[in-house]
Design a protein around this motif. Structure first.
Motif, PDB file in Angstrom:
ATOM      1  N   VAL A  67      53.247  -7.554 -56.405  1.00  0.00           N
ATOM      2  CA  VAL A  67      53.972  -6.283 -56.417  1.00  0.00           C
ATOM      3  C   VAL A  67      55.259  -6.414 -55.621  1.00  0.00           C
ATOM      4  O   VAL A  67      56.328  -5.988 -56.062  1.00  0.00           O
ATOM      5  CB  VAL A  67      53.107  -5.133 -55.835  1.00  0.00           C
ATOM      6  CG1 VAL A  67      53.940  -3.888 -55.635  1.00  0.00           C
ATOM      7  CG2 VAL A  67      51.951  -4.840 -56.755  1.00  0.00           C
ATOM      8  N   GLY A  68      55.165  -7.043 -54.440  1.00  0.00           N
ATOM      9  CA  GLY A  68      56.349  -7.199 -53.606  1.00  0.00           C
ATOM     10  C   GLY A  68      57.444  -7.975 -54.316  1.00  0.00           C
ATOM     11  O   GLY A  68      58.593  -7.545 -54.388  1.00  0.00           O
ATOM     12  N   VAL A  69      57.062  -9.122 -54.866  1.00  0.00           N
ATOM     13  CA  VAL A  69      58.061 -10.009 -55.479  1.00  0.00           C
ATOM     14  C   VAL A  69      58.661  -9.378 -56.730  1.00  0.00           C
ATOM     15  O   VAL A  69      59.886  -9.279 -56.871  1.00  0.00           O
ATOM     16  CB  VAL A  69      57.425 -11.378 -55.816  1.00  0.00           C
ATOM     17  CG1 VAL A  69      58.413 -12.244 -56.574  1.00  0.00           C
ATOM     18  CG2 VAL A  69      57.004 -12.069 -54.535  1.00  0.00           C
ATOM     19  N   LEU A  70      57.774  -8.927 -57.649  1.00  0.00           N
ATOM     20  CA  LEU A  70      58.272  -8.329 -58.897  1.00  0.00           C
ATOM     21  C   LEU A  70      59.103  -7.083 -58.632  1.00  0.00           C
ATOM     22  O   LEU A  70      60.146  -6.872 -59.254  1.00  0.00           O
ATOM     23  CB  LEU A  70      57.101  -7.953 -59.794  1.00  0.00           C
ATOM     24  CG  LEU A  70      56.641  -9.067 -60.724  1.00  0.00           C
ATOM     25  CD1 LEU A  70      55.272  -8.739 -61.266  1.00  0.00           C
ATOM     26  CD2 LEU A  70      57.629  -9.215 -61.864  1.00  0.00           C
ATOM     27  N   GLY A  71      58.623  -6.284 -57.692  1.00  0.00           N
ATOM     28  CA  GLY A  71      59.333  -5.050 -57.365  1.00  0.00           C
ATOM     29  C   GLY A  71      60.734  -5.337 -56.869  1.00  0.00           C
ATOM     30  O   GLY A  71      61.710  -4.675 -57.253  1.00  0.00           O
ATOM     31  N   THR A  72      60.848  -6.357 -56.022  1.00  0.00           N
ATOM     32  CA  THR A  72      62.158  -6.712 -55.492  1.00  0.00           C
ATOM     33  C   THR A  72      63.087  -7.149 -56.623  1.00  0.00           C
ATOM     34  O   THR A  72      64.242  -6.741 -56.697  1.00  0.00           O
ATOM     35  CB  THR A  72      62.028  -7.854 -54.463  1.00  0.00           C
ATOM     36  OG1 THR A  72      60.999  -7.504 -53.540  1.00  0.00           O
ATOM     37  CG2 THR A  72      63.320  -8.058 -53.706  1.00  0.00           C
ATOM     38  N   ILE A  73      62.543  -7.957 -57.530  1.00  0.00           N
ATOM     39  CA  ILE A  73      63.368  -8.439 -58.653  1.00  0.00           C
ATOM     40  C   ILE A  73      63.829  -7.267 -59.511  1.00  0.00           C
ATOM     41  O   ILE A  73      65.016  -7.138 -59.823  1.00  0.00           O
ATOM     42  CB  ILE A  73      62.575  -9.453 -59.508  1.00  0.00           C
ATOM     43  CG1 ILE A  73      62.245 -10.695 -58.664  1.00  0.00           C
ATOM     44  CG2 ILE A  73      63.368  -9.843 -60.743  1.00  0.00           C
ATOM     45  CD1 ILE A  73      61.263 -11.628 -59.315  1.00  0.00           C
ATOM     46  N   ARG A  74      62.867  -6.376 -59.846  1.00  0.00           N
ATOM     47  CA  ARG A  74      63.233  -5.253 -60.715  1.00  0.00           C
ATOM     48  C   ARG A  74      64.181  -4.271 -60.031  1.00  0.00           C
ATOM     49  O   ARG A  74      64.917  -3.547 -60.686  1.00  0.00           O
ATOM     50  CB  ARG A  74      61.970  -4.490 -61.152  1.00  0.00           C
ATOM     51  CG  ARG A  74      61.071  -5.255 -62.100  1.00  0.00           C
ATOM     52  CD  ARG A  74      61.704  -5.466 -63.468  1.00  0.00           C
ATOM     53  NE  ARG A  74      61.953  -4.222 -64.199  1.00  0.00           N
ATOM     54  CZ  ARG A  74      61.080  -3.651 -65.029  1.00  0.00           C
ATOM     55  NH1 ARG A  74      59.907  -4.203 -65.212  1.00  0.00           N
ATOM     56  NH2 ARG A  74      61.392  -2.541 -65.669  1.00  0.00           N
ATOM     57  N   SER A  75      64.147  -4.224 -58.693  1.00  0.00           N
ATOM     58  CA  SER A  75      65.022  -3.282 -57.994  1.00  0.00           C
ATOM     59  C   SER A  75      66.389  -3.884 -57.708  1.00  0.00           C
ATOM     60  O   SER A  75      67.243  -3.237 -57.118  1.00  0.00           O
ATOM     61  CB  SER A  75      64.394  -2.840 -56.675  1.00  0.00           C
ATOM     62  OG  SER A  75      63.091  -2.372 -56.907  1.00  0.00           O
ATOM     63  N   GLY A  76      66.586  -5.158 -58.067  1.00  0.00           N
ATOM     64  CA  GLY A  76      67.915  -5.759 -57.920  1.00  0.00           C
ATOM     65  C   GLY A  76      68.060  -6.700 -56.746  1.00  0.00           C
ATOM     66  O   GLY A  76      69.164  -6.870 -56.221  1.00  0.00           O
ATOM     67  N   GLY A  77      66.983  -7.323 -56.302  1.00  0.00           N
ATOM     68  CA  GLY A  77      67.107  -8.336 -55.258  1.00  0.00           C
ATOM     69  C   GLY A  77      67.021  -7.757 -53.852  1.00  0.00           C
ATOM     70  O   GLY A  77      67.143  -6.560 -53.636  1.00  0.00           O
ATOM     71  N   VAL A  78      66.829  -8.675 -52.886  1.00  0.00           N
ATOM     72  CA  VAL A  78      66.575  -8.267 -51.505  1.00  0.00           C
ATOM     73  C   VAL A  78      67.726  -7.453 -50.922  1.00  0.00           C
ATOM     74  O   VAL A  78      67.523  -6.419 -50.286  1.00  0.00           O
ATOM     75  CB  VAL A  78      66.323  -9.502 -50.613  1.00  0.00           C
ATOM     76  CG1 VAL A  78      66.095  -9.083 -49.170  1.00  0.00           C
ATOM     77  CG2 VAL A  78      65.126 -10.279 -51.127  1.00  0.00           C
ATOM     78  N   SER A  79      68.961  -7.903 -51.157  1.00  0.00           N
ATOM     79  CA  SER A  79      70.100  -7.233 -50.521  1.00  0.00           C
ATOM     80  C   SER A  79      70.207  -5.780 -51.009  1.00  0.00           C
ATOM     81  O   SER A  79      70.455  -4.870 -50.225  1.00  0.00           O
ATOM     82  CB  SER A  79      71.394  -7.983 -50.828  1.00  0.00           C
ATOM     83  OG  SER A  79      71.522  -8.139 -52.227  1.00  0.00           O
ATOM     84  N   THR A  80      69.992  -5.583 -52.324  1.00  0.00           N
ATOM     85  CA  THR A  80      70.055  -4.227 -52.882  1.00  0.00           C
ATOM     86  C   THR A  80      68.985  -3.345 -52.248  1.00  0.00           C
ATOM     87  O   THR A  80      69.248  -2.198 -51.871  1.00  0.00           O
ATOM     88  CB  THR A  80      69.809  -4.260 -54.404  1.00  0.00           C
ATOM     89  OG1 THR A  80      70.382  -5.450 -54.921  1.00  0.00           O
ATOM     90  CG2 THR A  80      70.420  -3.049 -55.075  1.00  0.00           C
ATOM     91  N   VAL A  81      67.778  -3.904 -52.142  1.00  0.00           N
ATOM     92  CA  VAL A  81      66.676  -3.137 -51.563  1.00  0.00           C
ATOM     93  C   VAL A  81      67.052  -2.671 -50.164  1.00  0.00           C
ATOM     94  O   VAL A  81      66.930  -1.485 -49.827  1.00  0.00           O
ATOM     95  CB  VAL A  81      65.376  -3.972 -51.517  1.00  0.00           C
ATOM     96  CG1 VAL A  81      64.323  -3.275 -50.669  1.00  0.00           C
ATOM     97  CG2 VAL A  81      64.850  -4.212 -52.917  1.00  0.00           C
ATOM     98  N   LEU A  82      67.534  -3.599 -49.340  1.00  0.00           N
ATOM     99  CA  LEU A  82      67.884  -3.250 -47.964  1.00  0.00           C
ATOM    100  C   LEU A  82      69.016  -2.230 -47.925  1.00  0.00           C
ATOM    101  O   LEU A  82      69.003  -1.294 -47.139  1.00  0.00           O
ATOM    102  CB  LEU A  82      68.279  -4.506 -47.180  1.00  0.00           C
ATOM    103  CG  LEU A  82      67.108  -5.447 -46.883  1.00  0.00           C
ATOM    104  CD1 LEU A  82      67.585  -6.712 -46.201  1.00  0.00           C
ATOM    105  CD2 LEU A  82      66.067  -4.743 -46.028  1.00  0.00           C
ATOM    106  N   GLU A  83      69.991  -2.423 -48.823  1.00  0.00           N
ATOM    107  CA  GLU A  83      71.149  -1.532 -48.846  1.00  0.00           C
ATOM    108  C   GLU A  83      70.710  -0.104 -49.180  1.00  0.00           C
ATOM    109  O   GLU A  83      71.044   0.855 -48.468  1.00  0.00           O
ATOM    110  CB  GLU A  83      72.140  -2.043 -49.901  1.00  0.00           C
ATOM    111  CG  GLU A  83      73.437  -1.276 -49.986  1.00  0.00           C
ATOM    112  CD  GLU A  83      74.219  -1.695 -51.224  1.00  0.00           C
ATOM    113  OE1 GLU A  83      74.914  -0.830 -51.788  1.00  0.00           O
ATOM    114  OE2 GLU A  83      74.112  -2.869 -51.635  1.00  0.00           O
ATOM    115  N   TYR A  84      69.920   0.040 -50.247  1.00  0.00           N
ATOM    116  CA  TYR A  84      69.447   1.378 -50.646  1.00  0.00           C
ATOM    117  C   TYR A  84      68.574   1.996 -49.552  1.00  0.00           C
ATOM    118  O   TYR A  84      68.679   3.172 -49.262  1.00  0.00           O
ATOM    119  CB  TYR A  84      68.635   1.288 -51.941  1.00  0.00           C
ATOM    120  CG  TYR A  84      69.483   1.207 -53.178  1.00  0.00           C
ATOM    121  CD1 TYR A  84      70.698   1.883 -53.271  1.00  0.00           C
ATOM    122  CD2 TYR A  84      69.058   0.462 -54.279  1.00  0.00           C
ATOM    123  CE1 TYR A  84      71.471   1.811 -54.412  1.00  0.00           C
ATOM    124  CE2 TYR A  84      69.834   0.380 -55.428  1.00  0.00           C
ATOM    125  CZ  TYR A  84      71.042   1.049 -55.496  1.00  0.00           C
ATOM    126  OH  TYR A  84      71.803   0.980 -56.618  1.00  0.00           O
TER     127      TYR A  84
END
Length: 618
Positions: A218-235
């Motif tokens: 879930v963690g890995v796929l979710g990060t990919i679908r949300s646009g990568g680690v940097s995007t996740v942190l930014e949002y």
């Protein structure tokens, strides 16, 4: 009723858009799920019928003290992370931000506390039931009191353990919650009843594997679908989910301090001083095995919990500016996780099935562990003194207890459906007595001058005080003096981010967004601030365990100077924590009283205590 809402909302949504057909269980998912359940049942049958072990209580409760290090470690992790963790921790960081990670990190402090302070005492006194220690150190009354709190906690928690996964399952399949609850609980009752601790531990190993796999996926796929680690942190930063709170005000729902301190006391109580875990720690052959096992368990725990906490943040990044809860697709935060999994993995064959199996296996492992240890505790503390003890009778009694308690779990599900944040409910319920239990064990291990009278009264004092604080706190919630509003999220970016399922739901004609009521202007304590005068009842539920432990010492230390310890009684150094023993070695000045015949009564009592363990072996 609230639980009917989600199903009707889903049917409307499916009529509105074919897209939400993807948010359903397929055949593969059912297959995966059934395989998981049959594996658990199979293990129970194996240890119940085919394994070459003696049919004794020792075997049923402690696996004949021959369990291996790794399975026990995995089992400890699996049972501590119930379905509550897998569904509610992501919900927690989704709605209130990332501070929960400090509850996870507090584990780093807990493992050394267990290894060097608590567990050695259990091993050196050859204890099979951690409440036995209280009887050796204080008296029988103390043991009965703490055992009663354990039984009470189990009664309150068991229905919650089972209900959460059923919630997830009904979110993705639309089947009736109570039907699922009944089915799955019965399987769990079945293998716990037949196979004893071995079945519990080995099913935990299977379930722990499934959990690790799916949480990481879930963690890995979710990060990919949300646009990568940097995007996740930014949002997450934009949405205020990454604000760490360093304020000392205990009324704030979660600060770094309340998370860390609350975490330390919570995990110490749940792992080191709770029969369902201690039972496994002492089923290892030796203390060095236990050390290894606890270190591995600590690591496993950190990994899984960390992914859990992060999942909430990833989930937020995925739905930033397009919140399924505001859109009315998801009725409460605890149901966000299954929705998210369906959203990011619905197109992968069998993945939703794996996730739901994961939530279920987490719940099953907690349920089976609690049932097994509860059976042992109830039998040895309440039934054995009243009947003529034979091994056969003992085993029958324990199996009956497991079945009865399991049945109660299924019924309890009907009450649980009315709670709002389940994590909060759980932490609050256990807050009543976890603090007191941790306190009284630490008292026994650290404060040699405290006697039984002090211990009993301090438990009563702490529990009553905590009930008082908690009840008043809940009344403040009811009257609106405390309001935990979640961090805001909106609906303005759905089209832009391509979340068509949600936008389809919004564009329906009958759509009304879920609105937050404007503040009334009266002073109120929120999740992040308070403009009321300080009141003890407003403190965050994460402080309950710390407060409960503190109250024990607050009462016991002064009282130990009023009810002085019996000077003539020799202190058995084994009953104290290793580093307290250094201070015991000084010979007491009243040594010459040894010969006084008045002590003959005492002399008779002490050997009695020593015979007890060997009786159990026979």
């Amino acid at each position: 009723p609230p639980f009917r809402m989600s199903s009707s909302a889903t049917t409307v949504a499916s009529a509105a858009s074919a897209a939400s057909q993807d948010l359903r269980f397929g055949l593969t998912d059912y297959v995966v799920f059934v395989i998981m359940l049959s594996a658990s049942a199979g293990i129970g049958v194996y240890f119940g019928f085919f394994s070459k072990a003696k049919n004794t209580t020792e075997e049923y409760l402690r696996g004949g003290k021959k369990m291996q290090t790794l399975p026990i470690a995995i089992s400890l992790v699996a049972s501590q992370l119930s379905g509550i963790a897998i569904m509610s921790i992501p919900a927690e960081s989704y709605t209130y931000g990332f501070n929960y990670v400090f509850v996870v990190l507090s584990m780093l402090a807990v493992v050394p506390i267990l290894i060097y302070i608590i567990v050695p005492v259990f091993y050196e006194n050859n204890v099979s039931n951690c409440y036995e220690y209280l009887e050796m150190r204080f008296n029988k009354r103390t043991r009965q009191l703490v055992t009663a709190t354990f039984v009470m906690n189990s009664f309150l928690m068991l229905p919650v353990y089972m209900f959460i996964p059923s919630l997830a399952f009904s979110q993705v399949t639309g089947l009736n919650i109570h039907l699922i609850n009944t089915m799955v609980s019965s399987i769990c009752i079945f293998y716990t009843m037949l196979g004893g601790i071995k079945a519990v531990v080995w099913t935990d190993v299977v379930q722990g594997g499934i959990m690790l796999l799916s949480v990481v996926a879930v963690g890995v796929l979710g990060t990919i679908r949300s646009g990568g680690v940097s995007t996740v942190l930014e949002y997450a930063t934009e949405g205020g989910r990454m604000n760490f709170d360093f304020r000392w005000d205990p009324r704030i729902r979660m600060t770094i301090w309340s998370a860390t301190m609350g975490g330390i006391f919570m995990w110490t109580g749940h792992i080191g001083l709770n029969q369902s875990c201690v039972q496994r720690i002492v089923s290892l052959p030796s203390y060095s095995h236990a050390k290894k096992s606890l270190v591995i368990a600590g690591l496993g725990f950190l990994i899984i919990s960390f992914f859990n906490t992060i999942s909430g943040i990833i989930m937020f990044a995925r739905y930033y500016g397009c919140d399924p809860m505001v859109a009315g697709l998801v009725s409460k935060p605890d149901k966000m996780m299954p929705f998210f999994v369906q959203d990011i993995m619905g197109h992968l064959m069998g993945m939703p099935g794996v996730f739901i199996s994961c939530v279920f296996s987490a719940a099953l492992s907690s349920l089976s562990a609690t049932l097994n240890s509860l059976a042992g505790v109830v039998y040895f503390d309440y039934i054995k003194p009243r009947i003529r003890h034979t091994e056969a009778r003992a085993n029958w009694s324990m199996k009956i207890i497991v079945v009865v308690m399991g049945g109660y779990c299924i019924l309890g599900g009907f009450m649980v459906q009315n709670f709002n944040s389940i994590l909060q409910t759980v932490v609050t319920i256990t807050g009543i007595n976890t603090g007191a239990v941790v306190g009284v064990f630490l008292l026994g291990m650290f404060v040699p001058r405290c006697n039984a009278k002090t211990a009993v009264t301090s438990i009563i004092f702490s529990v009553i005080a905590m009930v008082w604080v908690i009840v008043n706190g809940q009344l403040n919630f009811k009257s609106g003096l405390i309001k935990y509003e979640v961090l805001p999220n909106s609906l303005d970016q759905c089209e832009a981010r391509g979340l068509h399922i949600i936008s389809a739901a919004i564009n329906r004609t009958d759509f009304t967004p879920v609105t937050v009521r404007p503040p009334s202007g009266l002073p109120v304590t929120t999740a992040f601030d308070s403009n009321r005068d300080f009141s003890l009842y407003d403190i965050s539920f994460y402080w309950y365990k710390v407060l409960g432990t503190f109250l024990i010492f607050l009462w016991a230390v002064p009282m130990s100077y009023i009810w002085r310890p019996d000077e003539t009684e020799k202190q058995n150094p084994k009953l104290y924590s290793p580093f307290v023993r250094r201070f015991l070695t000084h010979p007491q000045p009243e040594q010459e009283l040894e010969a006084v015949p008045l002590r003959s009564a005492k002399v008779n009592e002490i050997p009695d205590l020593r015979i007890d363990p060997s009786e159990k072996e026979s």
